[in-house]
Enzyme design. Structure first.
Site, PDB file in Angstrom:
ATOM      1  N   HIS A 159     -94.935 -44.764 -14.520  1.00 41.72           N
ATOM      2  CA  HIS A 159     -94.155 -43.538 -14.277  1.00 41.72           C
ATOM      3  C   HIS A 159     -92.656 -43.831 -14.198  1.00 41.72           C
ATOM      4  O   HIS A 159     -91.924 -43.155 -13.474  1.00 41.72           O
ATOM      5  CB  HIS A 159     -94.625 -42.855 -12.988  1.00 41.72           C
ATOM      6  CG  HIS A 159     -95.986 -42.234 -13.075  1.00 41.72           C
ATOM      7  ND1 HIS A 159     -96.227 -41.044 -13.713  1.00 41.72           N
ATOM      8  CD2 HIS A 159     -97.188 -42.662 -12.623  1.00 41.72           C
ATOM      9  CE1 HIS A 159     -97.512 -40.746 -13.641  1.00 41.72           C
ATOM     10  NE2 HIS A 159     -98.131 -41.727 -12.993  1.00 41.72           N
ATOM     11  N   GLU A 207    -101.722 -44.955 -11.930  1.00 43.69           N
ATOM     12  CA  GLU A 207    -101.840 -44.584 -13.344  1.00 43.69           C
ATOM     13  C   GLU A 207    -101.089 -45.514 -14.297  1.00 43.69           C
ATOM     14  O   GLU A 207    -100.514 -45.068 -15.284  1.00 43.69           O
ATOM     15  CB  GLU A 207    -101.391 -43.132 -13.542  1.00 43.69           C
ATOM     16  CG  GLU A 207    -102.275 -42.138 -12.790  1.00 43.69           C
ATOM     17  CD  GLU A 207    -101.868 -40.694 -12.990  1.00 43.69           C
ATOM     18  OE1 GLU A 207    -102.760 -39.828 -12.938  1.00 43.69           O
ATOM     19  OE2 GLU A 207    -100.661 -40.422 -13.181  1.00 43.69           O
ATOM     20  N   ASP A 242     -90.129 -39.990 -11.328  1.00 45.69           N
ATOM     21  CA  ASP A 242     -91.287 -40.029 -12.216  1.00 45.69           C
ATOM     22  C   ASP A 242     -90.757 -40.131 -13.647  1.00 45.69           C
ATOM     23  O   ASP A 242     -89.534 -40.250 -13.859  1.00 45.69           O
ATOM     24  CB  ASP A 242     -92.168 -38.790 -12.029  1.00 45.69           C
ATOM     25  CG  ASP A 242     -93.653 -39.118 -12.182  1.00 45.69           C
ATOM     26  OD1 ASP A 242     -94.038 -39.579 -13.277  1.00 45.69           O
ATOM     27  OD2 ASP A 242     -94.415 -38.945 -11.220  1.00 45.69           O
TER      28      ASP A 242
END
Length: 470
Positions: free
Chosen positions: A176, A244, A106
């Site tokens: 990420h 995201e 991440d």
């Protein structure tokens, strides 16, 4: 066993017989024998927890509701050592969870050794003053981090296999990716369209998105996913994240952003399929990307948002679906309103034990339009533990227990056989056993149940005799 029994058992069903002079476990496959062994372990441990010298005779036939019963642990935001991963696998085995989703990368840290790109762990696994990644989560300037060597990963994969648990690794791209980009500036610097002047991610990072049109992106992906595919043998596949990505990270034109997203998703699906691996991803990856639902191994959506209609639509399109809605199964959400309860509250104000237990996945999806024919594409459910506020193994266990017991029962037991009052009766002695024998410190409601001194399911036998009750 008769052929009809074998068919009823399926891969993980079993029959457990405890008689005066023998214990027998019958199953069609090794996985069923392991699930029967877990039930035997629970029965023996409960007897010991309640001070009974023996367990009663019993004949138990059991099989799971869902074939996928998972737990995800985020080891990027905070790192958890290999010994804790093994301990977690032991706890999963006891409660018949059979998939460990390992969130290995991440923005805040890269945790898997890639021999072709050693800087991913030499630089990307660490944060602090003078490191490639700045301090996070109040870490000050001290060096913090860690990673798993390929030797450790192979050992953990084997350890899981012995317990009937498959491991699904997650390499989160194209968003990420801050840790990877900062680790490999020469390679991945050109693979970022917008850096400091681009949109900010929901977690506050700039320039954390790989460009699907950049050749450097694919040099990176081939090296990483090639080695990861060798490390993790389960054909279910590799989780590619794909969640995201901030809007306009690539273009101000929505159509161009959709083209780039589809280009990357379909490339990864083809790359993994060539290596006998399925593609798994968060639900955003299935929105207009053209992933082939019938590609073998089939792709799997992980549905996590509050609105569960995308899971219904995906199942109708014959994608496989794993349900992990944040409002019911994100165990990083605080359990209660106690000021000492560390955790998040974005998906729900609190996530108490009863809310997890009362989650009924199929009934909810039917209310959103899930048709009977599509139900077979719902593989199962998964509890997730993100680690932004969970920085030690002890705190991780406190976030997991007792709520993981509820999630495990939702995954294993048919809705009509689940009863909250019965579950309340069974939880405290389980927690007492886990604390006494395995030093598991449960959090929230669990501690209250144990400390209340009212954790036995039945009064002790000597007390009954004293009261003259036969």
């Amino acid at each position: 066993p008769a052929p009809a029994d074998l068919e009823w058992f399926g891969p993980e069903g079993y029959e457990l017989i405890i008689a005066a002079r023998e214990i027998v476990i019958v199953a069609a496959e090794e996985a069923g024998f392991l699930r029967g062994t877990a039930s035997l372990r629970q029965l023996l441990s409960m007897a010991r927890s309640e001070g009974r010298p023996a367990v009663p005779s019993v004949r138990l036939r059991d099989r799971p509701r869902f074939g996928y019963r998972g737990l995800m642990l985020d080891v990027s935001r905070h790192f958890f050592p290999a010994d804790f991963i093994k301990r977690l696998l032991d706890l999963m085995f006891l409660f018949k969870l059979n998939v460990f989703h390992w969130h290995l990368t991440d923005d805040e840290g890269w945790r898997v050794e890639i021999k072709a790109l050693p800087n991913l762990t030499q630089r990307g696994a660490w944060r602090g003053a003078g490191e490639a990644i700045n301090s996070q989560y109040g870490g000050g300037g001290e060096r913090y981090g860690g990673f798993y060597t390929q030797e450790q990963i192979r050992e953990i994969v084997h350890y899981a296999e012995e317990r009937g648990i498959a491991i699904v690794p997650e390499i989160d791209v194209p968003g990420h990716s801050f840790a990877a980009i900062k680790s490999l500036p020469e390679l991945l610097g050109p693979a970022v369209r917008k850096k400091g002047d681009g949109p900010r991610s929901v977690q506050g990072f700039f320039g954390n998105v790989l460009d699907p049109d950049a050749p450097e992106t694919y040099t990176f992906l081939e090296a990483v996913f090639g080695e990861v595919a060798e490390l993790f043998p389960a054909p279910f596949g590799i989780h590619i994240g794909m969640d995201e990505v901030p809007a306009k990270a690539w273009s101000s034109e929505a159509a161009e952003e959709a083209r780039l997203k589809a280009k990357l998703a379909t490339w990864l699906q083809a790359f993994l399929a060539q290596r006998g691996k399925g593609l798994a991803a968060w639900e955003e990856a299935f929105d207009g990307t053209g992933l082939n639902a019938m590609q073998s191994p089939r792709p799997t959506m992980f549905s996590w948002k509050e609105d569960e209609r995308p899971a219904v639509h995906a199942a109708a399109k014959v994608y496989q679906v794993v349900l992990c809605p944040a409002a019911f199964l994100y165990l990083d959400i605080v359990e209660g309103l106690d000021f000492e309860d560390r955790g998040l509250y974005w998906a729900a104000q609190t996530l108490p034990l009863d809310r997890v237990y009362n989650y009924e996945p199929i009934q909810r999806l039917r209310s959103f339009g899930l048709e009977a024919e599509a139900e077979r594409n719902i593989l199962g459910v998964q509890a997730n533990l993100w680690s932004e506020t969970t920085d030690t193994p002890m705190l991780a266990e406190a976030k997991l227990f007792p709520r993981l017991l509820a999630a495990a029962e939702v995954a294993w037991t048919e809705a009509e056989r689940r009863h909250l009052s019965d579950f309340h009766w069974r939880v405290p002695p389980h927690l007492a056993w886990l604390e006494r024998d395995l030093s598991v410190k449960s959090g929230g409601l669990g501690q209250g149940l144990i400390l209340s001194d009212n954790f036995m399911r039945v009064p002790r036998a000597p007390r009954l005799e004293e009261e003259g009750i036969p």
